[in-house]
Design an enzyme around this catalytic site. Structure first.
Site, short mmCIF file in Angstrom:
data_model
loop_
_atom_site.label_atom_id
_atom_site.label_comp_id
_atom_site.label_asym_id
_atom_site.label_seq_id
_atom_site.Cartn_x
_atom_site.Cartn_y
_atom_site.Cartn_z
N GLN A 101 0.84 -1.20 0.00
CA GLN A 101 0.00 0.00 0.00
C GLN A 101 0.87 1.24 0.00
O GLN A 101 0.38 2.36 -0.07
CB GLN A 101 -0.90 0.01 1.24
N VAL A 103 3.60 4.06 -1.18
CA VAL A 103 3.85 4.77 -2.44
C VAL A 103 5.29 5.29 -2.50
O VAL A 103 5.64 6.06 -3.38
CB VAL A 103 2.84 5.95 -2.60
N HIS A 119 -1.57 1.42 -4.24
CA HIS A 119 -1.99 2.82 -4.11
C HIS A 119 -1.15 3.78 -4.95
O HIS A 119 -1.13 4.97 -4.69
CB HIS A 119 -1.97 3.24 -2.63
N CYS A 127 -1.51 13.48 -16.17
CA CYS A 127 -2.22 14.65 -16.72
C CYS A 127 -3.72 14.46 -16.49
O CYS A 127 -4.26 13.39 -16.78
CB CYS A 127 -1.92 14.76 -18.21
N CYS A 131 -3.25 13.20 -21.17
CA CYS A 131 -2.01 13.05 -21.94
C CYS A 131 -1.24 11.80 -21.52
O CYS A 131 -0.39 11.32 -22.25
CB CYS A 131 -1.09 14.25 -21.76
N CYS A 147 0.95 19.68 -16.65
CA CYS A 147 1.39 18.74 -17.68
C CYS A 147 2.32 19.49 -18.64
O CYS A 147 1.95 20.53 -19.18
CB CYS A 147 0.17 18.20 -18.44
N CYS A 150 0.39 19.68 -22.37
CA CYS A 150 -0.80 20.48 -22.68
C CYS A 150 -1.06 21.59 -21.66
O CYS A 150 -2.01 22.35 -21.80
CB CYS A 150 -2.04 19.57 -22.78
N THR A 188 0.72 -2.97 8.54
CA THR A 188 -0.49 -2.27 8.09
C THR A 188 -1.57 -2.36 9.16
O THR A 188 -1.71 -3.40 9.81
CB THR A 188 -1.02 -2.83 6.74
P1 OAD Z 1 -1.36 2.93 8.90
O1 OAD Z 1 -0.71 4.18 9.37
O2 OAD Z 1 -2.84 2.87 8.93
O3 OAD Z 1 -0.83 1.71 9.76
C1 OAD Z 1 0.53 1.53 9.97
C2 OAD Z 1 0.70 0.29 10.82
O4 OAD Z 1 2.08 0.06 10.98
C3 OAD Z 1 0.10 0.41 12.22
O5 OAD Z 1 -0.77 -0.69 12.46
C4 OAD Z 1 1.32 0.38 13.14
O6 OAD Z 1 1.06 -0.33 14.35
C5 OAD Z 1 2.31 -0.38 12.29
N1 OAD Z 1 3.73 -0.08 12.58
C6 OAD Z 1 4.30 1.05 13.07
N2 OAD Z 1 5.64 0.90 13.14
C7 OAD Z 1 5.92 -0.34 12.67
C8 OAD Z 1 7.11 -1.09 12.49
N3 OAD Z 1 8.32 -0.59 12.79
N4 OAD Z 1 7.00 -2.35 12.00
C9 OAD Z 1 5.78 -2.87 11.69
N5 OAD Z 1 4.64 -2.21 11.84
C10 OAD Z 1 4.70 -0.97 12.33
O7 OAD Z 1 -0.78 2.62 7.44
P2 OAD Z 1 -1.37 1.63 6.34
O8 OAD Z 1 -2.00 0.45 6.94
O9 OAD Z 1 -0.29 1.42 5.35
O10 OAD Z 1 -3.84 5.24 1.75
O11 OAD Z 1 -2.47 2.54 5.71
C11 OAD Z 1 -3.22 2.10 4.62
C12 OAD Z 1 -3.56 3.25 3.72
O12 OAD Z 1 -4.21 4.25 4.49
C13 OAD Z 1 -2.37 3.97 3.13
O13 OAD Z 1 -1.89 3.35 1.96
C14 OAD Z 1 -2.90 5.32 2.85
C15 OAD Z 1 -3.59 5.54 4.17
O14 OAD Z 1 -4.56 6.49 4.25
C16 OAD Z 1 -4.07 6.30 0.96
O15 OAD Z 1 -3.49 7.36 1.08
C17 OAD Z 1 -5.09 6.01 -0.09
#
Ligand code: OAD
Length: 246
Positions: A101, A103, A119, A127, A131, A147, A150, A188
């Site tokens: 997830q 970027v 993501h 663009c 484009c 862009c 354009c 995550t």
């Molecule tokens: P989050 O910030 O929601 O979660 C990060 C997770 O990493 C948490 O559960 C923490 O406990 C854990 N964490 C922190 N430090 C860590 C470490 N050293 N080792 C392992 N885990 C650790 O981030 P995501 O789950 O990636 O989307 O969030 C999902 C999506 O929500 C992102 O891609 C983004 C966000 O809004 C968009 O922007 C569309």
């Protein structure tokens, strides 16, 4: 960290098809803030102000400045042990898929190939008038970014809330999750769908699912093994345990 459960390492090692889903926690040790932890990105700014199509329509300059700040932070960052061990793991498994997830591109910088970026990517620019999409690693000077062909508004090549994921990328991830016999879900919060739905796919087919996260998530009680550990520690320990496993 405490020792890895031997049975889990054995099954990971024996897997014909290994699936990995990562989130912001894998990049925490590289100095990239997560979203929902204390001090995380969503503590200082609301997602609806910077990460939705409506926010971009209202104030493209603000959105671009926010992404530019993230790009600059990532430029200072290096992959950490978690990224490196995942790149190594890819060379061990007969079939391997890493869906992220994130970027920030740090998996690729560590040597992972074929990463499915659910993501998008901070370095992609698109663009708004069609484009196309291109990679741009330059320091951005004028906001909002336009862009070069354009002169219409260009937008970051990431997925915002309320937008669909790239269907090809997500379908590939879903197919790989559905054929995997073992999986790691790392760093995550597992709150954001459809990405978190990949964990449901894995559980539906009884794959071994090991979660690595210092905090509990909604999946902690239903995965096969939940390791309350940091990604960088648990993955280094996995690499060590790997050579001793049958
Ligand atoms: P989050 O910030 O929601 O979660 C990060 C997770 O990493 C948490 O559960 C923490 O406990 C854990 N964490 C922190 N430090 C860590 C470490 N050293 N080792 C392992 N885990 C650790 O981030 P995501 O789950 O990636 O989307 O969030 C999902 C999506 O929500 C992102 O891609 C983004 C966000 O809004 C968009 O922007 C569309």
């Amino acid at each position: 960290m405490k020792a890895w459960p031997k049975e889990a390492v054995k099954k990971l090692k024996a897997a014909h098809s290994l699936f990995v889903l990562t989130g912001a926690g894998v990049s925490a040790a590289s100095g990239i803030a997560t979203f929902r932890d204390a001090g995380g990105l969503w503590e200082n700014v609301k997602p609806e102000d910077v990460a939705t199509p409506e926010a971009f329509a209202r104030d493209p300059e603000r959105v671009w400045r926010w992404y530019d700040a993230r790009r600059r932070r990532v430029l200072q960052a290096q992959p950490n042990a978690a990224h490196r061990v995942l790149a190594w793991l890819e060379t061990q498994a007969p079939r391997f898929c890493l869906a992220t997830q994130n970027v920030d591109g740090l998996h690729q910088a560590a040597g992972s190939r074929g990463v499915l970026e659910l993501h998008g990517n901070l370095w992609l620019v698109r663009c708004t008038q069609g484009c196309g999409e291109w990679e741009d690693r330059h320091e951005l000077a004028d906001f909002p970014y336009r862009c070069p062909h354009c002169k219409a508004l260009a937008r970051p090549g990431v997925v915002w809330f309320g937008e669909a994921l790239d269907a090809g990328v997500f379908e590939k991830a879903e197919q790989e999750a559905m054929r995997a016999d073992a999986a790691l879900v790392i760093g995550t919060s597992s709150l954001v769908y459809p990405a978190a739905g990949l964990i449901d796919r894995l559980l539906e087919r009884d794959a071994l699912v090991v979660e690595i996260n210092p905090e509990k998530t909604p999946f902690s009680g239903i995965v096969t093994v939940s390791l309350r550990e940091k990604a960088e520690d648990a993955l280094e320990a996995l690499k060590k345990a790997w050579s001793f496993a049958p």
